[in-house]
Design a protein around this motif. Sequence first.
Motif, mmCIF file in Angstrom:
data_model
loop_
_atom_site.group_PDB
_atom_site.id
_atom_site.type_symbol
_atom_site.label_atom_id
_atom_site.label_comp_id
_atom_site.label_asym_id
_atom_site.label_seq_id
_atom_site.Cartn_x
_atom_site.Cartn_y
_atom_site.Cartn_z
ATOM 1 N N GLY A 124 0.819 -1.212 0.000
ATOM 2 C CA GLY A 124 0.000 0.000 0.000
ATOM 3 C C GLY A 124 0.852 1.261 0.000
ATOM 4 O O GLY A 124 0.536 2.240 -0.684
ATOM 5 N N MET A 125 1.964 1.238 0.733
ATOM 6 C CA MET A 125 2.857 2.398 0.756
ATOM 7 C C MET A 125 3.539 2.580 -0.589
ATOM 8 O O MET A 125 3.686 3.699 -1.075
ATOM 9 N N ILE A 126 3.938 1.481 -1.213
ATOM 10 C CA ILE A 126 4.590 1.572 -2.518
ATOM 11 C C ILE A 126 3.622 2.111 -3.561
ATOM 12 O O ILE A 126 3.970 2.976 -4.367
ATOM 13 N N GLU A 127 2.398 1.614 -3.555
ATOM 14 C CA GLU A 127 1.429 2.005 -4.578
ATOM 15 C C GLU A 127 0.865 3.399 -4.356
ATOM 16 O O GLU A 127 0.701 4.165 -5.303
ATOM 17 N N SER A 128 0.534 3.726 -3.087
ATOM 18 C CA SER A 128 -0.238 4.947 -2.860
ATOM 19 C C SER A 128 0.348 5.897 -1.835
ATOM 20 O O SER A 128 -0.201 6.975 -1.616
ATOM 21 N N GLY A 129 1.411 5.508 -1.164
ATOM 22 C CA GLY A 129 2.014 6.393 -0.181
ATOM 23 C C GLY A 129 1.285 6.420 1.139
ATOM 24 O O GLY A 129 1.405 7.374 1.906
ATOM 25 N N VAL A 130 0.497 5.382 1.430
ATOM 26 C CA VAL A 130 -0.269 5.301 2.682
ATOM 27 C C VAL A 130 -0.010 3.933 3.298
ATOM 28 O O VAL A 130 -0.036 2.925 2.602
ATOM 29 N N TRP A 131 0.204 3.883 4.624
ATOM 30 C CA TRP A 131 0.464 2.616 5.303
ATOM 31 C C TRP A 131 -0.843 1.868 5.538
ATOM 32 O O TRP A 131 -1.311 1.735 6.658
ATOM 33 N N GLU A 132 -1.448 1.395 4.504
ATOM 34 C CA GLU A 132 -2.654 0.576 4.560
ATOM 35 C C GLU A 132 -2.538 -0.518 3.520
ATOM 36 O O GLU A 132 -1.612 -0.529 2.722
ATOM 37 N N GLU A 133 -3.511 -1.432 3.507
ATOM 38 C CA GLU A 133 -3.550 -2.433 2.450
ATOM 39 C C GLU A 133 -3.832 -1.727 1.131
ATOM 40 O O GLU A 133 -4.461 -0.663 1.117
ATOM 41 N N PRO A 134 -3.391 -2.280 0.009
ATOM 42 C CA PRO A 134 -3.515 -1.585 -1.280
ATOM 43 C C PRO A 134 -4.933 -1.127 -1.618
ATOM 44 O O PRO A 134 -5.122 -0.034 -2.147
ATOM 45 N N GLU A 135 -5.954 -1.921 -1.285
ATOM 46 C CA GLU A 135 -7.331 -1.527 -1.609
ATOM 47 C C GLU A 135 -7.740 -0.270 -0.839
ATOM 48 O O GLU A 135 -8.368 0.633 -1.388
ATOM 49 N N LYS A 136 -7.403 -0.211 0.436
ATOM 50 C CA LYS A 136 -7.728 0.969 1.249
ATOM 51 C C LYS A 136 -6.839 2.147 0.879
ATOM 52 O O LYS A 136 -7.270 3.294 0.897
ATOM 53 N N ALA A 137 -5.584 1.858 0.552
ATOM 54 C CA ALA A 137 -4.623 2.922 0.279
ATOM 55 C C ALA A 137 -4.952 3.661 -1.012
ATOM 56 O O ALA A 137 -4.721 4.862 -1.111
ATOM 57 N N ARG A 138 -5.504 2.972 -2.004
ATOM 58 C CA ARG A 138 -5.834 3.639 -3.267
ATOM 59 C C ARG A 138 -6.835 4.764 -3.056
ATOM 60 O O ARG A 138 -6.741 5.816 -3.677
ATOM 61 N N ALA A 139 -7.796 4.548 -2.180
ATOM 62 C CA ALA A 139 -8.804 5.583 -1.918
ATOM 63 C C ALA A 139 -8.215 6.756 -1.134
ATOM 64 O O ALA A 139 -8.751 7.870 -1.197
ATOM 65 N N LEU A 140 -7.132 6.536 -0.421
ATOM 66 C CA LEU A 140 -6.521 7.592 0.393
ATOM 67 C C LEU A 140 -5.389 8.322 -0.321
ATOM 68 O O LEU A 140 -4.806 9.239 0.246
ATOM 69 N N HIS A 141 -5.093 7.937 -1.543
ATOM 70 C CA HIS A 141 -4.017 8.574 -2.296
ATOM 71 C C HIS A 141 -4.374 10.043 -2.550
ATOM 72 O O HIS A 141 -5.533 10.370 -2.825
ATOM 73 N N PRO A 142 -3.438 10.954 -2.463
ATOM 74 C CA PRO A 142 -3.742 12.377 -2.662
ATOM 75 C C PRO A 142 -4.400 12.694 -4.009
ATOM 76 O O PRO A 142 -5.178 13.644 -4.102
ATOM 77 N N ASN A 143 -4.143 11.937 -5.043
ATOM 78 C CA ASN A 143 -4.777 12.203 -6.336
ATOM 79 C C ASN A 143 -6.261 11.879 -6.343
ATOM 80 O O ASN A 143 -6.975 12.283 -7.260
ATOM 81 N N GLN A 144 -6.747 11.181 -5.342
ATOM 82 C CA GLN A 144 -8.159 10.816 -5.288
ATOM 83 C C GLN A 144 -9.001 11.858 -4.553
ATOM 84 O O GLN A 144 -10.217 11.774 -4.548
ATOM 85 N N ARG A 145 -8.384 12.843 -3.973
ATOM 86 C CA ARG A 145 -9.125 13.870 -3.229
ATOM 87 C C ARG A 145 -9.706 14.905 -4.184
ATOM 88 O O ARG A 145 -9.135 15.220 -5.223
ATOM 89 N N ASP A 146 -10.850 15.458 -3.797
ATOM 90 C CA ASP A 146 -11.427 16.561 -4.566
ATOM 91 C C ASP A 146 -10.583 17.804 -4.311
ATOM 92 O O ASP A 146 -10.182 18.088 -3.187
#
Length: 86
Positions: free
Chosen positions: A54-76
């Motif tokens: 999750g950290m490698i993919e999205s920069g968040v210490w979560e599982e990849p599925e949860k981390a994708r939603a928390l990636h900064p590019n996903q924010r409005d």
Amino acid sequence: MKRAGLDNNKGQFVIEMVLLMIVSIGFFVWGTKQLRDGKFFAKLIGGSWPAIAGMIESGVWEEPEKARALHPNQRDRSLTVDPNGE
């Protein structure tokens, strides 16, 4: 009366070292087999892998599925590209 065959200690050191080497190699082979069969290193690395992925993919210490939603590019975003705000 002295018996010549029993007082000769010249080869004892070599025999003891060979025996110690055989025991050491046997213990090493047994230990590596136990580590391989028990998958010690796989469990050590695999247990934390989802968070690392999750950290490698999205920069968040979560599982990849949860981390994708928390990636900064996903924010409005409230900012626009237009500097005048139009």
